[in-house]
Design a protein around this motif. Structure first.
Motif, short mmCIF file in Angstrom:
data_model
loop_
_atom_site.label_atom_id
_atom_site.label_comp_id
_atom_site.label_asym_id
_atom_site.label_seq_id
_atom_site.Cartn_x
_atom_site.Cartn_y
_atom_site.Cartn_z
N ASP A 172 0.83 -1.21 0.00
CA ASP A 172 0.00 0.00 0.00
C ASP A 172 0.86 1.25 0.00
O ASP A 172 1.70 1.44 0.88
N CYS A 173 0.63 2.12 -0.99
CA CYS A 173 1.47 3.31 -1.14
C CYS A 173 1.22 4.36 -0.07
O CYS A 173 2.03 5.27 0.11
N LYS A 174 0.13 4.24 0.70
CA LYS A 174 -0.14 5.27 1.70
C LYS A 174 0.92 5.31 2.81
O LYS A 174 1.15 6.34 3.43
N PHE A 175 1.59 4.18 3.02
CA PHE A 175 2.60 4.15 4.07
C PHE A 175 3.82 5.01 3.73
O PHE A 175 4.60 5.36 4.60
N ASN A 176 3.97 5.35 2.46
CA ASN A 176 5.12 6.13 2.01
C ASN A 176 4.88 7.64 2.08
O ASN A 176 5.68 8.42 1.59
N LEU A 177 3.80 8.04 2.70
CA LEU A 177 3.48 9.47 2.79
C LEU A 177 4.39 10.17 3.81
O LEU A 177 4.60 9.66 4.91
N ASP A 178 4.89 11.33 3.42
CA ASP A 178 5.62 12.15 4.39
C ASP A 178 4.81 13.41 4.68
O ASP A 178 3.87 13.74 3.97
N VAL A 179 5.18 14.10 5.75
CA VAL A 179 4.44 15.28 6.19
C VAL A 179 5.28 16.51 5.87
O VAL A 179 6.09 16.95 6.68
N ASP A 180 5.09 17.05 4.66
CA ASP A 180 5.83 18.24 4.26
C ASP A 180 5.01 19.52 4.40
O ASP A 180 5.56 20.59 4.62
N SER A 181 3.71 19.38 4.24
CA SER A 181 2.83 20.55 4.24
C SER A 181 1.63 20.32 5.16
O SER A 181 1.41 19.20 5.65
#
Length: 198
Positions: A172-181
Protein backbone atom coordinates in the motif's frame (compact mmCIF):
# COMPACT_ATOMS: atom_id res chain seq x y z
CA UNK A 1 23.96 -5.72 13.67
CA UNK A 2 21.55 -3.24 12.10
CA UNK A 3 21.55 0.49 12.89
CA UNK A 4 18.64 2.82 12.26
CA UNK A 5 19.37 6.50 11.70
CA UNK A 6 16.37 8.80 12.11
CA UNK A 7 16.81 12.04 10.18
CA UNK A 8 15.03 14.72 12.21
CA UNK A 9 16.86 17.97 11.59
CA UNK A 10 15.05 19.33 8.55
CA UNK A 11 14.00 22.98 8.29
CA UNK A 12 10.22 22.36 7.90
CA UNK A 13 10.11 25.25 5.43
CA UNK A 14 6.76 24.37 3.85
CA UNK A 15 5.07 23.79 7.20
CA UNK A 16 6.23 27.05 8.78
CA UNK A 17 6.94 25.35 12.12
CA UNK A 18 8.59 22.17 13.31
CA UNK A 19 6.35 19.53 11.77
CA UNK A 20 7.92 16.72 13.82
CA UNK A 21 6.36 18.13 16.99
CA UNK A 22 2.82 18.21 15.59
CA UNK A 23 0.28 16.04 17.43
CA UNK A 24 -0.04 12.51 16.08
CA UNK A 25 -2.07 9.78 17.72
CA UNK A 26 -1.39 10.20 21.46
CA UNK A 27 1.94 11.99 21.10
CA UNK A 28 3.92 13.68 18.27
CA UNK A 29 5.08 12.71 14.80
CA UNK A 30 8.69 12.21 15.87
CA UNK A 31 7.67 10.11 18.88
CA UNK A 32 5.69 7.85 16.57
CA UNK A 33 8.71 7.44 14.29
CA UNK A 34 11.01 6.71 17.23
CA UNK A 35 8.57 4.22 18.75
CA UNK A 36 8.15 2.41 15.44
CA UNK A 37 11.93 2.19 15.13
CA UNK A 38 12.27 0.88 18.69
CA UNK A 39 9.72 -1.85 17.94
CA UNK A 40 11.65 -2.94 14.86
CA UNK A 41 14.51 -5.43 14.71
CA UNK A 42 17.12 -2.66 14.68
CA UNK A 43 19.96 -3.12 17.13
CA UNK A 44 20.61 0.58 17.70
CA UNK A 45 18.66 3.77 17.03
CA UNK A 46 20.36 7.08 16.32
CA UNK A 47 18.38 10.33 16.21
CA UNK A 48 19.84 13.32 14.35
CA UNK A 49 18.17 16.52 15.53
CA UNK A 50 18.37 20.31 15.45
CA UNK A 51 15.53 21.16 17.85
CA UNK A 52 16.43 20.77 21.52
CA UNK A 53 12.93 19.44 22.31
CA UNK A 54 13.38 16.63 19.80
CA UNK A 55 16.78 15.83 21.26
CA UNK A 56 15.24 15.56 24.72
CA UNK A 57 12.51 13.27 23.40
CA UNK A 58 15.19 10.97 22.01
CA UNK A 59 17.18 10.96 25.22
CA UNK A 60 14.05 10.22 27.26
CA UNK A 61 13.37 7.22 25.04
CA UNK A 62 16.87 5.90 25.66
CA UNK A 63 18.24 6.19 22.14
CA UNK A 64 21.48 7.74 20.92
CA UNK A 65 21.13 11.38 19.87
CA UNK A 66 23.38 13.69 17.86
CA UNK A 67 22.88 17.41 17.31
CA UNK A 68 23.25 18.66 13.73
CA UNK A 69 24.63 22.19 13.84
CA UNK A 70 24.92 22.24 10.04
CA UNK A 71 21.28 21.49 9.22
CA UNK A 72 21.01 24.64 7.09
CA UNK A 73 23.31 22.97 4.55
CA UNK A 74 20.75 20.27 3.78
CA UNK A 75 19.76 16.69 4.45
CA UNK A 76 23.19 15.31 3.56
CA UNK A 77 24.54 16.80 6.80
CA UNK A 78 22.01 14.82 8.83
CA UNK A 79 22.86 11.64 6.97
CA UNK A 80 26.58 12.08 7.65
CA UNK A 81 26.09 13.09 11.30
CA UNK A 82 24.06 9.95 11.91
CA UNK A 83 26.44 7.74 9.99
CA UNK A 84 29.31 9.00 12.10
CA UNK A 85 27.59 7.64 15.22
CA UNK A 86 26.88 4.17 13.84
CA UNK A 87 28.51 1.29 15.70
CA UNK A 88 31.60 -0.17 13.97
CA UNK A 89 29.93 -3.57 14.38
CA UNK A 90 26.94 -2.56 12.26
CA UNK A 91 26.49 -4.44 9.00
CA UNK A 92 23.67 -2.30 7.67
CA UNK A 93 22.26 1.20 8.15
CA UNK A 94 18.56 1.94 7.73
CA UNK A 95 17.82 5.62 7.08
CA UNK A 96 14.39 6.62 8.39
CA UNK A 97 12.85 10.03 7.71
CA UNK A 98 11.48 11.77 10.79
CA UNK A 99 8.39 13.01 8.96
CA UNK A 100 7.08 9.58 7.89
CA UNK A 101 5.01 8.32 10.86
CA UNK A 102 3.17 5.66 8.84
CA UNK A 103 6.34 3.59 8.34
CA UNK A 104 5.59 1.03 11.03
CA UNK A 105 7.87 -1.68 12.36
CA UNK A 106 6.57 -4.39 10.01
CA UNK A 107 7.80 -2.40 7.02
CA UNK A 108 11.17 -1.79 8.67
CA UNK A 109 11.47 -5.46 9.57
CA UNK A 110 10.63 -6.54 6.03
CA UNK A 111 13.50 -4.38 4.77
CA UNK A 112 15.87 -5.59 7.50
CA UNK A 113 15.00 -9.26 6.94
CA UNK A 114 15.48 -8.87 3.20
CA UNK A 115 18.95 -7.41 3.84
CA UNK A 116 19.86 -10.38 6.01
CA UNK A 117 18.78 -12.85 3.33
CA UNK A 118 20.28 -11.37 0.18
CA UNK A 119 23.72 -10.64 -1.24
CA UNK A 120 22.51 -7.28 -2.53
CA UNK A 121 23.80 -4.27 -0.60
CA UNK A 122 21.04 -1.65 -1.03
CA UNK A 123 17.49 -2.49 0.04
CA UNK A 124 14.78 -0.21 -1.37
CA UNK A 125 11.03 -0.46 -0.73
CA UNK A 126 8.63 -0.22 -3.64
CA UNK A 127 5.15 1.10 -2.88
CA UNK A 128 2.95 -0.06 -5.74
CA UNK A 129 6.00 0.10 -7.98
CA UNK A 130 7.27 3.49 -6.78
CA UNK A 131 10.57 3.77 -4.90
CA UNK A 132 10.25 5.09 -1.36
CA UNK A 133 11.70 5.07 2.14
CA UNK A 134 13.29 3.89 4.35
CA UNK A 135 16.38 2.61 2.50
CA UNK A 136 18.97 0.27 4.01
CA UNK A 137 22.63 0.36 2.95
CA UNK A 138 25.36 -2.17 3.62
CA UNK A 139 28.26 -0.68 5.56
CA UNK A 140 30.45 -0.98 2.44
CA UNK A 141 28.76 2.21 1.20
CA UNK A 142 29.72 4.26 4.26
CA UNK A 143 32.57 6.19 2.61
CA UNK A 144 30.46 6.88 -0.48
CA UNK A 145 27.64 8.23 1.64
CA UNK A 146 30.04 10.42 3.60
CA UNK A 147 30.98 12.09 0.29
CA UNK A 148 27.48 13.35 -0.52
CA UNK A 149 26.54 17.00 -0.12
CA UNK A 150 23.59 19.36 -0.43
CA UNK A 151 19.94 18.92 0.40
CA UNK A 152 19.50 15.29 -0.51
CA UNK A 153 20.38 11.89 0.84
CA UNK A 154 22.29 9.06 -0.85
CA UNK A 155 19.81 8.87 -3.75
CA UNK A 156 22.63 9.12 -6.28
CA UNK A 157 24.08 5.84 -5.02
CA UNK A 158 20.77 4.13 -5.67
CA UNK A 159 20.56 5.52 -9.20
CA UNK A 160 24.16 4.61 -10.05
CA UNK A 161 24.14 1.05 -8.66
CA UNK A 162 21.03 -0.76 -9.92
CA UNK A 163 22.72 -4.16 -9.74
CA UNK A 164 23.25 -3.72 -5.99
CA UNK A 165 19.56 -3.14 -5.25
CA UNK A 166 17.08 -5.59 -3.78
CA UNK A 167 13.54 -4.26 -3.95
CA UNK A 168 10.98 -4.93 -1.23
CA UNK A 169 7.36 -4.76 -2.35
CA UNK A 170 4.97 -2.98 0.02
CA UNK A 171 1.28 -3.52 -0.67
CA UNK A 172 0.00 0.00 0.00
CA UNK A 173 1.47 3.31 -1.14
CA UNK A 174 -0.14 5.27 1.70
CA UNK A 175 2.60 4.15 4.07
CA UNK A 176 5.12 6.13 2.01
CA UNK A 177 3.48 9.47 2.79
CA UNK A 178 5.62 12.15 4.39
CA UNK A 179 4.44 15.28 6.19
CA UNK A 180 5.83 18.24 4.26
CA UNK A 181 2.83 20.55 4.24
CA UNK A 182 -0.37 21.23 6.17
CA UNK A 183 -2.26 19.30 3.51
CA UNK A 184 0.01 16.28 4.01
CA UNK A 185 -0.54 16.47 7.75
CA UNK A 186 -4.32 16.52 7.40
CA UNK A 187 -4.19 13.61 4.97
CA UNK A 188 -2.09 11.47 7.30
CA UNK A 189 -4.39 12.25 10.24
CA UNK A 190 -7.41 11.32 8.12
CA UNK A 191 -5.84 7.98 7.22
CA UNK A 192 -5.28 7.26 10.89
CA UNK A 193 -8.91 8.03 11.67
CA UNK A 194 -10.10 5.82 8.83
CA UNK A 195 -7.83 2.91 9.70
CA UNK A 196 -7.02 2.55 13.38
CA UNK A 197 -4.75 -0.42 12.67
CA UNK A 198 -2.10 1.73 10.97
Amino acid sequence: MISTVILASGKSTRMGKNKLLLPFKEHTIIEEVIDNSLKSNSDEIILVYKDRTIGEIGKNKGIKTIYNSEYEKGQSTSVKKGLGEVSPNSQGILFVLGDMPLIHEEIMNKIINTFKNTKKTIIVPLYNGKRGNPVLFHRKWKNNIMDISGDHGPRKLIMENPNEIEYVHIYDCKFNLDVDSKGDYERVKMLIEENKSI
